[in-house]
Design a protein around this motif. Structure first.
Motif, mmCIF file in Angstrom:
data_model
loop_
_atom_site.group_PDB
_atom_site.id
_atom_site.type_symbol
_atom_site.label_atom_id
_atom_site.label_comp_id
_atom_site.label_asym_id
_atom_site.label_seq_id
_atom_site.Cartn_x
_atom_site.Cartn_y
_atom_site.Cartn_z
ATOM 1 N N TYR A 39 68.466 8.598 89.312
ATOM 2 C CA TYR A 39 69.000 9.886 88.525
ATOM 3 C C TYR A 39 69.181 9.493 87.240
ATOM 4 N N ARG A 40 69.613 10.581 86.442
ATOM 5 C CA ARG A 40 69.771 10.361 84.923
ATOM 6 C C ARG A 40 68.906 9.536 84.260
ATOM 7 N N ARG A 41 67.595 9.821 84.368
ATOM 8 C CA ARG A 41 66.484 9.003 83.773
ATOM 9 C C ARG A 41 66.441 9.542 82.529
ATOM 10 N N SER A 42 66.653 10.727 82.315
ATOM 11 C CA SER A 42 66.691 11.086 80.803
ATOM 12 C C SER A 42 67.923 12.412 80.838
ATOM 13 N N PRO A 43 68.435 12.689 79.745
ATOM 14 C CA PRO A 43 69.621 13.649 79.557
ATOM 15 C C PRO A 43 69.495 14.972 80.468
ATOM 16 N N GLU A 44 68.134 15.419 80.272
ATOM 17 C CA GLU A 44 67.496 16.779 80.820
ATOM 18 C C GLU A 44 67.691 16.393 82.526
ATOM 19 N N ASP A 45 67.670 15.309 82.887
ATOM 20 C CA ASP A 45 67.798 15.245 84.467
ATOM 21 C C ASP A 45 69.121 15.457 85.037
ATOM 22 N N PHE A 46 70.112 15.468 84.168
ATOM 23 C CA PHE A 46 71.536 15.682 84.625
ATOM 24 C C PHE A 46 72.119 16.623 83.663
ATOM 25 N N GLY B 253 87.184 21.140 79.582
ATOM 26 C CA GLY B 253 86.738 19.694 80.274
ATOM 27 C C GLY B 253 86.235 18.587 79.662
ATOM 28 N N LEU B 254 86.305 17.493 80.031
ATOM 29 C CA LEU B 254 85.243 16.448 79.580
ATOM 30 C C LEU B 254 84.061 16.496 80.344
ATOM 31 N N LYS B 255 83.063 16.524 79.420
ATOM 32 C CA LYS B 255 81.574 16.694 80.201
ATOM 33 C C LYS B 255 81.009 14.929 79.840
ATOM 34 N N ASP B 256 79.918 15.000 80.619
ATOM 35 C CA ASP B 256 79.357 13.804 80.584
ATOM 36 C C ASP B 256 78.453 13.535 79.276
ATOM 37 N N ARG B 257 78.480 11.990 78.800
ATOM 38 C CA ARG B 257 77.694 11.924 77.504
ATOM 39 C C ARG B 257 76.396 11.645 77.797
ATOM 40 N N ASP B 258 75.781 11.154 78.825
ATOM 41 C CA ASP B 258 74.436 10.863 79.185
ATOM 42 C C ASP B 258 74.106 12.108 79.755
ATOM 43 N N ALA B 259 73.868 13.317 79.329
ATOM 44 C CA ALA B 259 73.536 14.590 79.936
ATOM 45 C C ALA B 259 73.368 15.419 79.107
ATOM 46 N N VAL B 260 72.749 16.870 79.519
ATOM 47 C CA VAL B 260 72.703 17.996 78.622
ATOM 48 C C VAL B 260 73.922 18.805 79.261
ATOM 49 N N THR B 261 74.937 19.334 78.332
ATOM 50 C CA THR B 261 76.186 19.898 79.015
ATOM 51 C C THR B 261 76.250 21.047 78.283
ATOM 52 N N ARG B 262 76.688 22.277 78.782
ATOM 53 C CA ARG B 262 77.342 23.253 77.840
ATOM 54 C C ARG B 262 78.522 23.756 78.431
ATOM 55 N N GLU C 258 92.180 35.194 66.367
ATOM 56 C CA GLU C 258 92.417 34.145 65.483
ATOM 57 C C GLU C 258 91.541 32.761 65.609
ATOM 58 N N HIS C 259 90.985 32.674 66.948
ATOM 59 C CA HIS C 259 90.026 31.732 67.330
ATOM 60 C C HIS C 259 88.808 31.908 67.477
ATOM 61 N N TRP C 260 88.018 30.805 66.978
ATOM 62 C CA TRP C 260 86.517 30.910 66.896
ATOM 63 C C TRP C 260 85.932 30.130 68.202
ATOM 64 N N TRP C 261 85.423 30.991 68.989
ATOM 65 C CA TRP C 261 84.810 30.343 70.302
ATOM 66 C C TRP C 261 83.379 30.067 70.246
ATOM 67 N N LEU C 262 83.097 28.691 70.672
ATOM 68 C CA LEU C 262 81.476 28.470 70.285
ATOM 69 C C LEU C 262 81.271 27.905 71.550
ATOM 70 N N TRP C 263 79.892 28.382 72.207
ATOM 71 C CA TRP C 263 79.430 27.935 73.512
ATOM 72 C C TRP C 263 78.105 26.959 72.984
ATOM 73 N N LEU C 264 78.499 25.723 73.247
ATOM 74 C CA LEU C 264 77.696 24.697 72.607
ATOM 75 C C LEU C 264 77.011 24.044 73.599
ATOM 76 N N GLU C 265 75.779 23.228 73.337
ATOM 77 C CA GLU C 265 74.914 22.551 74.125
ATOM 78 C C GLU C 265 74.915 21.285 73.519
ATOM 79 N N LYS C 266 75.182 20.285 74.042
ATOM 80 C CA LYS C 266 75.015 18.737 73.508
ATOM 81 C C LYS C 266 74.218 17.682 74.291
ATOM 82 N N ARG C 267 73.861 16.661 73.913
ATOM 83 C CA ARG C 267 73.230 15.603 74.500
ATOM 84 C C ARG C 267 73.772 14.176 73.783
ATOM 85 N N GLY C 268 73.824 13.271 74.840
ATOM 86 C CA GLY C 268 74.226 11.909 74.187
ATOM 87 C C GLY C 268 75.580 12.081 73.352
#
Length: 352
Positions: A28-35, A85-94, A50-60
């Motif tokens: 599993y997790r052979r690439s970020p897209e796999d997780f 929440g804290l999201k995985d580093r080696d993954a594609v997370t939103r 007063e707060h600017w909310w961003l829906w972000l997608e990150k990798r690595g």
């Protein structure tokens, strides 16, 4: 209920499986897209404030690293960046982040540094309040697994059993660090005497409590009581923070547990009264006492006793075969680990 052999603070652990250790290896997790992980909130930003909310997608990248990058991008202190929440580093997370920008817009070109790091802004909207930790309801996972386990009917049978019965709510291996390093650091710090400046975010305290919880859960998985209420259990209502101690277990409670409406809980160790009763409380105390450095250190550090469900329910589970891989998707409540699901399906060096 009888206890397995005595244990101590050690790595790798020997935490029990629902249907015995899986026979086959998997990937599993052979690439970020796999997780892939997507945060699920119970509300939507209001479109003003007063707060600017961003829906972000990150990798690595870790969530705190992205928070620091955002702070630099819009020139605010990192304490004015919020996330749930804290999201995985080696993954594609939103996930959502909030930036305190009262009365002003972000500077021109603020996104350039994010784009260079592979971060994509999917949505931006205003909201009156900062995003607080732990307010998301769940995480949706989309995973691709491969390896020899895919060809075995037993793997699908294990999945079907997890869907029906639930999953032991172990803290995942990422909580303990590679080769359990966070656990060993936690023990060393607690033996010396915990100081906030040495563990500013409480990671090592959380690591110690997670190890003790997993030890209690493992004992109950071993004798099959992890999803079956026992006299003296503290029971958690599915999908809520509500819980109650049950001095007696009747057919109604057993039926509700079988239907997944309520779950036994285990201790997140610390100071204060142990909510469980009778033999359940005695057993929890015995198991935790095998690791006195952790147990006593947590009390001295001032961590307060809490409870955590012993069982997870997979929400909206899907299994899709795709050639030499399988695509899994499911939702878990916040604080739950997808790796705890995967360890029940196949063997992998990181799935202890």
């Amino acid at each position: 209920m009888s206890d397995p052999a005595s244990s101590s603070v050690s790595w790798p652990p020997n935490w029990h499986y629902v249907a015995g250790e899986p026979a086959a290896a998997g990937d599993y997790r052979r690439s970020p897209e796999d997780f892939q992980v997507e945060e699920v909130l119970d509300f939507v930003p209001e479109g003003h404030g007063e707060h600017w909310w961003l829906w972000l997608e990150k990798r690595g990248m870790t969530t705190p690293d992205l928070a620091r990058l955002l702070a630099r991008a819009v020139d605010i202190p990192v304490r004015d960046v919020g996330f749930s929440g804290l999201k995985d580093r080696d993954a594609v997370t939103r996930q959502w982040f909030s930036l305190a920008l009262p009365g002003r817009e972000p500077p021109p070109g603020w996104e350039a540094g994010l784009v260079e790091r592979g971060v994509t802004c999917l949505q931006a909207v205003r909201h009156p309040r900062k995003l607080k930790r732990g307010v998301h309801r769940a995480n949706r996972f989309r995973l691709i697994i491969g390896g020899e386990t895919i060809a075995l009917p037993a793997t699908r049978e294990r999945w079907d059993r997890l869907v029906q019965l639930g999953v032991p709510n172990y803290f995942g291996p990422q909580r303990f660090g590679p080769e359990g390093r966070n656990l060993h650091r936690a023990r060393q710090l607690l033996v010396r005497g915990w100081r906030k400046r040495q563990d500013p975010h409480g990671l090592l305290l959380s690591t110690a409590r997670s190890y003790l919880f997993n030890s209690v859960l493992s004992a109950r998985v071993a004798d099959g009581t992890w999803c079956v209420p026992q006299p003296g259990d503290v029971l958690n209502l599915e999908g809520t923070a509500s819980r109650f101690a049950a001095t007696e277990i009747d057919e109604s409670l057993l039926a509700r547990a079988e239907a997944g409406d309520l779950h036994p809980t285990g201790p997140l160790w610390g100071r204060g009264r142990l909510e469980s009763l009778g033999e359940v409380a005695e057993r929890e105390t015995r198991i935790v006492a095998r690791c006195p450095d952790l147990a006593e250190g947590l009390v001295q550090a001032g961590a307060n006793h809490e409870r955590r469900p012993l069982r997870l329910r997979l929400r909206d589970p899907e299994w899709q075969s795709a050639g030499d891989t399988v695509r899994l998707s499911f939702s878990l409540p916040r604080g739950a680990f997808a790796t705890s699901v995967l360890r029940e399906l196949f063997r992998h060096p990181t799935l202890v």
